[in-house]
Design a protein around this motif. Structure first.
Motif, PDB file in Angstrom:
ATOM      1  N   UNK A 205       4.169  -4.470   5.396  1.00 36.28           N
ATOM      2  CA  UNK A 205       2.940  -3.690   5.262  1.00 36.28           C
ATOM      3  C   UNK A 205       3.209  -2.389   4.492  1.00 36.28           C
ATOM      4  N   UNK A 206       4.380  -1.797   4.708  1.00 37.52           N
ATOM      5  CA  UNK A 206       4.719  -0.547   4.015  1.00 37.52           C
ATOM      6  C   UNK A 206       4.876  -0.797   2.513  1.00 37.52           C
ATOM      7  N   UNK A 207       5.447  -1.923   2.146  1.00 38.63           N
ATOM      8  CA  UNK A 207       5.578  -2.245   0.722  1.00 38.63           C
ATOM      9  C   UNK A 207       4.202  -2.398   0.080  1.00 38.63           C
ATOM     10  N   UNK A 208       3.293  -3.095   0.772  1.00 37.41           N
ATOM     11  CA  UNK A 208       1.946  -3.245   0.229  1.00 37.41           C
ATOM     12  C   UNK A 208       1.274  -1.877   0.047  1.00 37.41           C
ATOM     13  N   UNK A 209       1.549  -0.982   0.999  1.00 33.37           N
ATOM     14  CA  UNK A 209       0.966   0.367   0.930  1.00 33.37           C
ATOM     15  C   UNK A 209       1.526   1.140  -0.265  1.00 33.37           C
ATOM     16  N   UNK A 210       2.843   1.065  -0.475  1.00 31.85           N
ATOM     17  CA  UNK A 210       3.464   1.766  -1.601  1.00 31.85           C
ATOM     18  C   UNK A 210       2.947   1.217  -2.926  1.00 31.85           C
ATOM     19  N   UNK A 211       2.859  -0.095  -3.040  1.00 28.82           N
ATOM     20  CA  UNK A 211       2.391  -0.700  -4.277  1.00 28.82           C
ATOM     21  C   UNK A 211       0.925  -0.387  -4.535  1.00 28.82           C
ATOM     22  N   UNK A 212       0.160  -0.202  -3.458  1.00 28.01           N
ATOM     23  CA  UNK A 212      -1.256   0.144  -3.633  1.00 28.01           C
ATOM     24  C   UNK A 212      -1.415   1.540  -4.232  1.00 28.01           C
ATOM     25  N   UNK A 213      -0.371   2.387  -4.121  1.00 27.32           N
ATOM     26  CA  UNK A 213      -0.395   3.732  -4.697  1.00 27.32           C
ATOM     27  C   UNK A 213       0.293   3.768  -6.061  1.00 27.32           C
ATOM     28  N   UNK A 214       0.438   2.588  -6.662  1.00 27.28           N
ATOM     29  CA  UNK A 214       1.084   2.534  -7.957  1.00 27.28           C
ATOM     30  C   UNK A 214       2.591   2.604  -7.884  1.00 27.28           C
ATOM     31  N   UNK A 215       3.164   2.301  -6.712  1.00 29.01           N
ATOM     32  CA  UNK A 215       4.615   2.297  -6.557  1.00 29.01           C
ATOM     33  C   UNK A 215       5.221   3.662  -6.334  1.00 29.01           C
ATOM     34  N   UNK A 217       6.119   7.140  -3.985  1.00 33.01           N
ATOM     35  CA  UNK A 217       6.346   7.716  -2.660  1.00 33.01           C
ATOM     36  C   UNK A 217       6.455   9.213  -2.837  1.00 33.01           C
ATOM     37  N   UNK A 218       5.589   9.956  -2.170  1.00 32.40           N
ATOM     38  CA  UNK A 218       5.518  11.415  -2.305  1.00 32.40           C
ATOM     39  C   UNK A 218       5.333  11.814  -3.769  1.00 32.40           C
ATOM     40  N   UNK A 219       4.566  11.018  -4.483  1.00 32.80           N
ATOM     41  CA  UNK A 219       4.278  11.315  -5.872  1.00 32.80           C
ATOM     42  C   UNK A 219       5.380  10.976  -6.845  1.00 32.80           C
ATOM     43  N   UNK A 220       6.453  10.360  -6.373  1.00 30.92           N
ATOM     44  CA  UNK A 220       7.597  10.052  -7.229  1.00 30.92           C
ATOM     45  C   UNK A 220       7.746   8.547  -7.408  1.00 30.92           C
ATOM     46  N   UNK A 221       7.802   8.089  -8.649  1.00 33.01           N
ATOM     47  CA  UNK A 221       8.021   6.676  -8.924  1.00 33.01           C
ATOM     48  C   UNK A 221       9.469   6.279  -8.616  1.00 33.01           C
ATOM     49  N   UNK A 222      10.400   7.218  -8.824  1.00 38.99           N
ATOM     50  CA  UNK A 222      11.805   6.942  -8.523  1.00 38.99           C
ATOM     51  C   UNK A 222      12.004   6.681  -7.043  1.00 38.99           C
ATOM     52  N   UNK A 223      11.424   7.560  -6.199  1.00 38.38           N
ATOM     53  CA  UNK A 223      11.510   7.345  -4.758  1.00 38.38           C
ATOM     54  C   UNK A 223      10.819   6.045  -4.365  1.00 38.38           C
ATOM     55  N   UNK A 224       9.739   5.729  -5.067  1.00 39.83           N
ATOM     56  CA  UNK A 224       9.035   4.484  -4.794  1.00 39.83           C
ATOM     57  C   UNK A 224       9.906   3.281  -5.098  1.00 39.83           C
ATOM     58  N   UNK A 225      10.599   3.302  -6.226  1.00 43.43           N
ATOM     59  CA  UNK A 225      11.476   2.191  -6.598  1.00 43.43           C
ATOM     60  C   UNK A 225      12.614   2.026  -5.591  1.00 43.43           C
ATOM     61  N   UNK A 226      13.204   3.143  -5.184  1.00 45.42           N
ATOM     62  CA  UNK A 226      14.295   3.100  -4.201  1.00 45.42           C
ATOM     63  C   UNK A 226      13.785   2.531  -2.881  1.00 45.42           C
ATOM     64  N   UNK A 227      12.604   2.969  -2.464  1.00 44.41           N
ATOM     65  CA  UNK A 227      12.023   2.509  -1.204  1.00 44.41           C
ATOM     66  C   UNK A 227      11.765   1.015  -1.236  1.00 44.41           C
TER      67      UNK A 227
END
Length: 457
Positions: A205-215, A217-227
């Motif tokens: 569910x957390x992955x779906x949430x992150x992807x729904x924000x364009x990938x 996390x805290x406004x960072x695509x790098x943190x999103x990719x790592x997550x």
């Protein structure tokens, strides 16, 4: 691009109702007006999903039916098998690397043959391991969640994804690769798939949430990719391999779902789910990971993480005469699946520091038990139950301390009190009949149990 129209009003209405941002559609709207409505599109983690297909009317009356091996409701079995082969390849690669290490590092017995050691470990287990707490309660649930997501993201419901995690963690890992190095662990056999279910569903569910924000996390695509890599390293590795070779070596196809009103021959309109599937198989183009525009929420799963109960135990031991120990307090934990108000299965553990009657020194005395509870008065918050199970009594921690252990069967009585959907108290008393010394031991236990998700039914 392949487009499939899946027509099912009974199925799509719950889906439509749970998407808060969908534009309401009036069934009396004219055809021209309908064409003007922009229907949102949602990407899925897989090319198929069990709740996009009609299910029998009695589906919720038999919630524990197994569809893992049949893909009866349109699950993506090809993706599941492809991801499974990837997991096995990674695991055997790790095993090969360990085999090349010096024996004092790997702890693998090469002199007598690793297969001989594997056979000995299989015969000796399962045993109660002495791993550090974070390995049992962090490491194993994490990898159990990784297994879980292989099936969950292939369109399988939670129960089937749990069974997949149980199968992989038990037969592929505990009795497979890891058994070359050590005896299978009782904690790992239970904690890995059960807590892996809880973590894996959260991660999904957390992955779906992150992807729904364009990938991000805290406004960072790098943190999103790592997550995203940490949440599901198997899927991330598969997409990395596909990107490296420019084709779909590991099947991780993605799809999209559209909701629309479509005219019927009788002049009426019906909700339809349109599933768009996109594959790249040897096209020569770079493999593109999917973009998830919005969190995808499926219809109510007939079995969810609410059946998982994690308990803190406090009680006491009354050991039999053979042990020469005084009666004293003990504490521990429990982890189980509460399938229905009538039936549950769980692993219980108690540990106490008891005084030896001869030396007057404290000795560690432990008990673990895998058992089943059958409950009565199921319509009430107060439910008495009977229990039966099997496990071990462990005296001291190791042979250097004159340690000893014995297999024991047990039976008991108890009372379960439901505080609310997420918490319960459980009081029980058990008598253990050990096979080694014709001795019996008693244990008393009060457990505060937490149920995940929405909790008890």
């Amino acid at each position: 691009m392949i487009k499939l129209a899946l027509i099912s009003s009974a199925l799509t209405q719950p889906l439509l109702a749970q998407q808060e941002e969908l534009t309401p559609i009036n069934t009396n709207t004219t055809n021209d007006a309908i064409k003007a409505i922009e229907v949102p599109s949602y990407n899925l983690p897989s090319n198929s999903d069990w709740n996009l297909h009609p299910v029998p009317e009695d589906f919720y009356q038999s919630p524990y039916q197994v569809n893992l091996f049949s893909a009866e409701y349109g699950q993506d079995s090809e993706r599941l098998w492809s991801q499974t082969k990837s997991v096995m390849a990674y695991g055997f690669g790790v095993a090969g690397f360990i085999l090349m290490l010096p024996e004092d590092i790997s702890k693998w017995d090469k002199e007598n043959g690793v297969f001989t050691k594997w056979n000995e470990n299989i015969k000796e287990g399962p045993t109660w391991d002495r791993d550090v707490w974070w390995l049992n309660w962090v490491g194993h649930p994490y990898f159990g969640g990784v297994y879980y997501q292989v099936a969950r993201k292939s369109g399988y419901r939670q129960w089937d994804a749990f069974l997949y995690s149980f199968t992989m963690s038990t037969f592929y890992w505990e009795y497979g690769i890891e058994a070359f190095a050590e005896v299978p662990s009782m904690q790992d056999l239970v904690i890995t798939p059960v807590m892996g279910w809880a973590y894996g569903e959260w991660a999904y569910q957390k992955e779906m949430e992150i992807r729904s924000r364009g990938g991000e996390v805290w406004g960072s695509r790098t943190l999103g990719d790592i997550s995203l890599v940490l949440l599901d390293p198997i899927d991330a590795a598969g997409k990395g391999i596909n990107n490296l070779f420019g084709t779909e070596v590991v099947k991780a196809g993605t799809g999209g779902i559209n909701f629309a009103k479509m005219p019927l021959p009788n002049g009426e309109y019906e909700d339809q789910v349109q599933l768009n599937v996109n594959y790249q198989l040897g096209s020569g183009k770079a493999y593109q990971a999917p973009t998830y525009q919005k969190n995808y929420i499926s219809i109510k799963d007939p079995v969810d993480i609410g059946v998982i109960g994690l308990g803190l135990n406090y009680g006491g031991f009354k050991p039999g005469k053979h042990w020469g120990l005084e009666q004293d307090a003990a504490d521990g934990w429990s982890l189980g699946l509460y399938y229905s108000p009538k039936f549950s299965m769980k692993l219980d553990y108690l540990k106490g520091e008891l005084v030896n009657e001869n030396s007057q020194k404290n000795v560690t005395f432990e008990q673990f038990n895998v058992g089943a509870n059958y409950y009565f008065n199921t319509e009430s918050d107060w439910r008495p139950f009977v229990s039966a199970g099997a496990g071990e009594m462990l005296y001291a921690k190791n042979k250097e301390e004159n340690g000893d252990s014995t297999f024991a069967l047990n039976a008991g009585l108890g009372l379960h009190y439901k505080i609310n959907n997420n918490f319960a108290l459980q009081l029980d008393a058990k008598r253990y009949f050990n096979s080694k010394y014709s001795n019996h031991d008693d244990a008393y236990n009060l457990s505060l149990i937490y149920f995940f998700g929405d909790g008890q039914r």
